[in-house]
Design a protein around this motif. Structure first.
Motif: not given
Length: 73
Positions: A6-8, A14-15, A28-29, A38-39
Protein backbone atom coordinates in the motif's frame (compact mmCIF):
# COMPACT_ATOMS: atom_id res chain seq x y z
CA UNK A 1 -0.99 -15.45 4.39
CA UNK A 2 -0.31 -13.15 1.44
CA UNK A 3 1.33 -9.74 1.70
CA UNK A 4 -0.17 -6.61 0.17
CA UNK A 5 1.63 -3.37 -0.67
CA UNK A 6 0.00 0.00 0.00
CA UNK A 7 0.99 3.64 -0.34
CA UNK A 8 -0.35 6.59 1.62
CA UNK A 9 -1.55 9.43 -0.61
CA UNK A 10 -1.01 11.97 2.18
CA UNK A 11 2.57 11.27 3.35
CA UNK A 12 3.81 8.97 0.50
CA UNK A 13 4.73 6.22 2.98
CA UNK A 14 4.88 2.79 1.28
CA UNK A 15 4.15 -0.19 3.50
CA UNK A 16 3.32 -3.89 3.37
CA UNK A 17 0.56 -5.65 5.29
CA UNK A 18 0.17 -9.41 5.71
CA UNK A 19 -3.48 -10.38 5.93
CA UNK A 20 -6.05 -12.93 4.85
CA UNK A 21 -7.24 -12.92 1.24
CA UNK A 22 -10.76 -12.60 2.63
CA UNK A 23 -9.92 -9.39 4.50
CA UNK A 24 -11.04 -6.61 2.14
CA UNK A 25 -10.39 -3.75 4.55
CA UNK A 26 -7.91 -1.03 3.58
CA UNK A 27 -5.44 -0.32 6.39
CA UNK A 28 -4.65 3.10 7.80
CA UNK A 29 -1.17 4.48 7.16
CA UNK A 30 1.19 3.38 9.94
CA UNK A 31 3.14 6.66 9.63
CA UNK A 32 0.47 9.39 9.66
CA UNK A 33 -2.66 7.31 10.47
CA UNK A 34 -4.40 8.60 7.32
CA UNK A 35 -7.20 6.60 5.72
CA UNK A 36 -6.19 7.97 2.29
CA UNK A 37 -4.33 4.80 1.28
CA UNK A 38 -4.27 2.91 -2.01
CA UNK A 39 -3.15 -0.59 -2.92
CA UNK A 40 -0.01 -0.81 -5.04
CA UNK A 41 -0.41 -3.41 -7.76
CA UNK A 42 2.73 -5.37 -8.53
CA UNK A 43 3.54 -7.94 -11.14
CA UNK A 44 2.92 -11.63 -10.82
CA UNK A 45 4.11 -14.81 -12.47
CA UNK A 46 1.76 -17.12 -14.31
CA UNK A 47 2.80 -20.72 -13.71
CA UNK A 48 3.11 -22.88 -16.79
CA UNK A 49 3.52 -19.98 -19.23
CA UNK A 50 5.75 -20.94 -22.12
CA UNK A 51 7.20 -18.91 -24.96
CA UNK A 52 7.84 -22.01 -27.09
CA UNK A 53 5.00 -21.13 -29.50
CA UNK A 54 6.53 -17.73 -30.32
CA UNK A 55 9.71 -18.17 -32.39
CA UNK A 56 10.52 -14.44 -32.27
CA UNK A 57 10.82 -14.28 -28.48
CA UNK A 58 13.45 -15.64 -26.16
CA UNK A 59 13.09 -19.19 -24.92
CA UNK A 60 14.83 -18.11 -21.75
CA UNK A 61 13.44 -15.65 -19.19
CA UNK A 62 16.89 -14.52 -18.09
CA UNK A 63 18.18 -13.14 -21.40
CA UNK A 64 16.96 -11.22 -24.43
CA UNK A 65 18.56 -13.53 -26.99
CA UNK A 66 16.43 -16.04 -28.86
CA UNK A 67 19.26 -18.57 -28.69
CA UNK A 68 21.95 -19.00 -26.06
CA UNK A 69 23.93 -21.73 -24.33
CA UNK A 70 22.37 -20.96 -20.94
CA UNK A 71 18.79 -21.82 -21.84
CA UNK A 72 19.47 -24.07 -24.82
CA UNK A 73 17.12 -22.07 -27.07
Amino acid sequence: MPSYDYKCKDCDKAFTITKSMNDLTVPDCPECKSENVSKVWGGFIVAGKSNSDDSSSSKCGSCSSSSCSTCGG
